[in-house]
Write a protein that holds these residues in place. Structure first.
Motif, PDB file in Angstrom:
ATOM      1  N   LEU A 119      28.635  -3.026 -11.704  1.00 53.37           N
ATOM      2  CA  LEU A 119      29.186  -2.936 -10.353  1.00 53.37           C
ATOM      3  C   LEU A 119      28.828  -1.566  -9.797  1.00 53.37           C
ATOM      4  O   LEU A 119      29.006  -0.544 -10.466  1.00 53.37           O
ATOM      5  CB  LEU A 119      30.705  -3.110 -10.391  1.00 53.37           C
ATOM      6  N   VAL A 120      28.286  -1.562  -8.589  1.00 54.95           N
ATOM      7  CA  VAL A 120      27.957  -0.315  -7.903  1.00 54.95           C
ATOM      8  C   VAL A 120      28.842  -0.232  -6.664  1.00 54.95           C
ATOM      9  O   VAL A 120      28.795  -1.117  -5.797  1.00 54.95           O
ATOM     10  CB  VAL A 120      26.467  -0.268  -7.509  1.00 54.95           C
ATOM     11  N   SER A 121      29.661   0.814  -6.602  1.00 57.16           N
ATOM     12  CA  SER A 121      30.621   0.939  -5.506  1.00 57.16           C
ATOM     13  C   SER A 121      30.941   2.408  -5.291  1.00 57.16           C
ATOM     14  O   SER A 121      30.988   3.192  -6.246  1.00 57.16           O
ATOM     15  CB  SER A 121      31.900   0.173  -5.836  1.00 57.16           C
ATOM     16  N   SER A 122      31.160   2.779  -4.049  1.00 58.24           N
ATOM     17  CA  SER A 122      31.554   4.157  -3.751  1.00 58.24           C
ATOM     18  C   SER A 122      32.925   4.481  -4.330  1.00 58.24           C
ATOM     19  O   SER A 122      33.246   5.633  -4.589  1.00 58.24           O
ATOM     20  CB  SER A 122      31.559   4.398  -2.244  1.00 58.24           C
ATOM     21  N   ALA A 123      33.727   3.440  -4.573  1.00 60.27           N
ATOM     22  CA  ALA A 123      35.075   3.642  -5.104  1.00 60.27           C
ATOM     23  C   ALA A 123      35.082   3.858  -6.612  1.00 60.27           C
ATOM     24  O   ALA A 123      36.094   4.257  -7.179  1.00 60.27           O
ATOM     25  CB  ALA A 123      35.955   2.447  -4.765  1.00 60.27           C
ATOM     26  N   PHE A 191      21.731   6.594 -13.287  1.00 62.79           N
ATOM     27  CA  PHE A 191      22.972   6.390 -14.036  1.00 62.79           C
ATOM     28  C   PHE A 191      24.201   6.672 -13.194  1.00 62.79           C
ATOM     29  O   PHE A 191      25.253   6.044 -13.369  1.00 62.79           O
ATOM     30  CB  PHE A 191      22.987   7.299 -15.280  1.00 62.79           C
ATOM     31  N   ASP A 192      24.082   7.628 -12.259  1.00 61.90           N
ATOM     32  CA  ASP A 192      25.242   8.013 -11.460  1.00 61.90           C
ATOM     33  C   ASP A 192      25.662   6.949 -10.460  1.00 61.90           C
ATOM     34  O   ASP A 192      26.750   7.026  -9.886  1.00 61.90           O
ATOM     35  CB  ASP A 192      24.960   9.326 -10.728  1.00 61.90           C
ATOM     36  N   ARG A 193      24.816   5.931 -10.239  1.00 65.27           N
ATOM     37  CA  ARG A 193      25.179   4.866  -9.314  1.00 65.27           C
ATOM     38  C   ARG A 193      26.006   3.773  -9.994  1.00 65.27           C
ATOM     39  O   ARG A 193      26.531   2.890  -9.322  1.00 65.27           O
ATOM     40  CB  ARG A 193      23.927   4.227  -8.690  1.00 65.27           C
ATOM     41  N   ILE A 194      26.119   3.805 -11.299  1.00 68.96           N
ATOM     42  CA  ILE A 194      26.866   2.776 -12.025  1.00 68.96           C
ATOM     43  C   ILE A 194      28.359   3.096 -11.983  1.00 68.96           C
ATOM     44  O   ILE A 194      28.804   4.094 -12.545  1.00 68.96           O
ATOM     45  CB  ILE A 194      26.382   2.664 -13.476  1.00 68.96           C
ATOM     46  N   SER A 195      29.122   2.252 -11.292  1.00 70.47           N
ATOM     47  CA  SER A 195      30.569   2.439 -11.224  1.00 70.47           C
ATOM     48  C   SER A 195      31.268   1.831 -12.434  1.00 70.47           C
ATOM     49  O   SER A 195      32.250   2.385 -12.938  1.00 70.47           O
ATOM     50  CB  SER A 195      31.120   1.801  -9.943  1.00 70.47           C
TER      51      SER A 195
END
Length: 329
Positions: A119-123, A191-195
């Motif tokens: 899941l990729v999410s700003s939250a 990697f930093d985009r992986i929520s």
């Protein structure tokens, strides 16, 4: 994003082979895939020419299922292979249809990457932490059905484009979250985009997810021998079980069907699920077989048998009806 350095390690010349790049405009992930294969072969002393080929899946808009059929990312490439315009092609294996193409073969599957979805999410939250009525973007009926199976209150909306396009649409606020393959983000070092890594207990991957498939002409023994140095036997055997199951179901890569083949000691295990489009119904099957003969062709044959057995059990549970209904949804 880091791409392999494809200009190093040339070594002694063994001959020129052409390698197709399967996207229009060199998307990050397709570029990585082709460059990675080219770099491996260049280190072994081969000259590699990368040729870009645009496909109907790259240039047409709208949901994949509405564009036409499975194979929208592969047919043009296969035509180039059969016309001797290229010597082999690199595919994301989950996009390669399971039907045989006369004169061509899946010659090699390199070591498989991580198989899961993220899941990729700003939250930076998990699927279960998303607020009610959150909007998730995915172009996969498999992902959509498994999301709705867990969170029927979620709004699932279609999303198109390569990895960078989907991330941009998320950042623009068009979605609260999107679901992508973990392997692609890892290969691009995003990697930093992986929520949140979605557990396989919640979301079983697509057939062939995380694996590359290298296709060439069946009768080209020399090219096949060159490609064999990249092959990882266990990855090839595991995806053979998955792809044989999908083919036996006559489901295609766009249907709400998921499968995960893996080794547990010397046993090959295949877990599979078929879902209704809304996720309210599902058939789950898991089988295993002991691979006692070490020779690869024998193990591939056993893996295919396992795939057919799992498909037969799924059909007995009503999978064909679910697939037919999902196609009409």
């Amino acid at each position: 994003m880091v791409l392999p350095n494809v200009m190093s390690g040339l070594g002694a010349r063994h001959g020129l082979y052409t390698l197709s790049l399967i996207s229009l405009g060199a998307g990050w992930l397709s570029t990585w895939q082709s460059n990675w294969v080219a770099a491996q072969l260049r280190e072994d002393g081969y000259d590699i020419e990368i040729i870009q080929i645009s496909t109907s899946g790259d240039v047409l808009d709208g949901p994949i299922g509405a564009i036409g059929s499975q194979g929208v990312f592969t047919k043009e490439i296969q035509r180039s292979l059969m016309a001797n315009e290229i010597d082999f092609a690199v595919h994301s294996l989950k996009d390669l249809p399971t039907d045989d193409v006369e004169g061509l073969c899946l010659s090699c599957v390199p070591l498989r990457e991580t198989i899961g979805d993220v899941l990729v999410s700003s939250a930076e939250c998990s699927l279960h932490d998303l607020p009610p009525n959150a909007c998730i973007g995915t172009g996969s009926m498999r992902r959509a059905a498994q999301i709705l199976s867990q969170r029927p209150d979620i709004t699932v909306r279609d999303i198109r484009g390569n990895v960078e396009t989907r991330l941009r649409k998320l950042d623009e606020g068009q979605y609260d979250a999107i679901v992508l393959a973990e392997a692609g983000l890892k290969r691009l070092e995003l990697f930093d985009r992986i929520s949140h890594v979605i557990p396989t207990e919640i979301m079983i991957p697509a057939v062939g997810q995380g694996a590359l498939g290298i296709e060439c002409r069946r009768g080209d023994a020399h090219v096949r021998s060159v490609l064999d140095v990249l092959c990882d036997d266990r990855s090839f055997i595991a995806v053979t079980a998955e792809r044989t199951m999908l083919r036996a179901l006559r489901a295609g890569c766009l249907a709400p069907v998921a499968a995960w083949g893996r080794f547990e000691n010397n046993a090959l295990v295949l877990t599979a699920v078929v879902l209704s489009a809304d996720g309210t119904e599902r058939c789950d099957v898991e089988q295993r077989c002991e691979l006692l003969i070490e020779e690869r062709d024998s193990q591939l044959s056993q893996a295919a048998g396992l795939g057919r057995s799992v498909a037969a059990e799924l059909i007995g549970l009503g999978a064909e009806e679910m697939i037919a209904q999902a196609r009409g949804a």
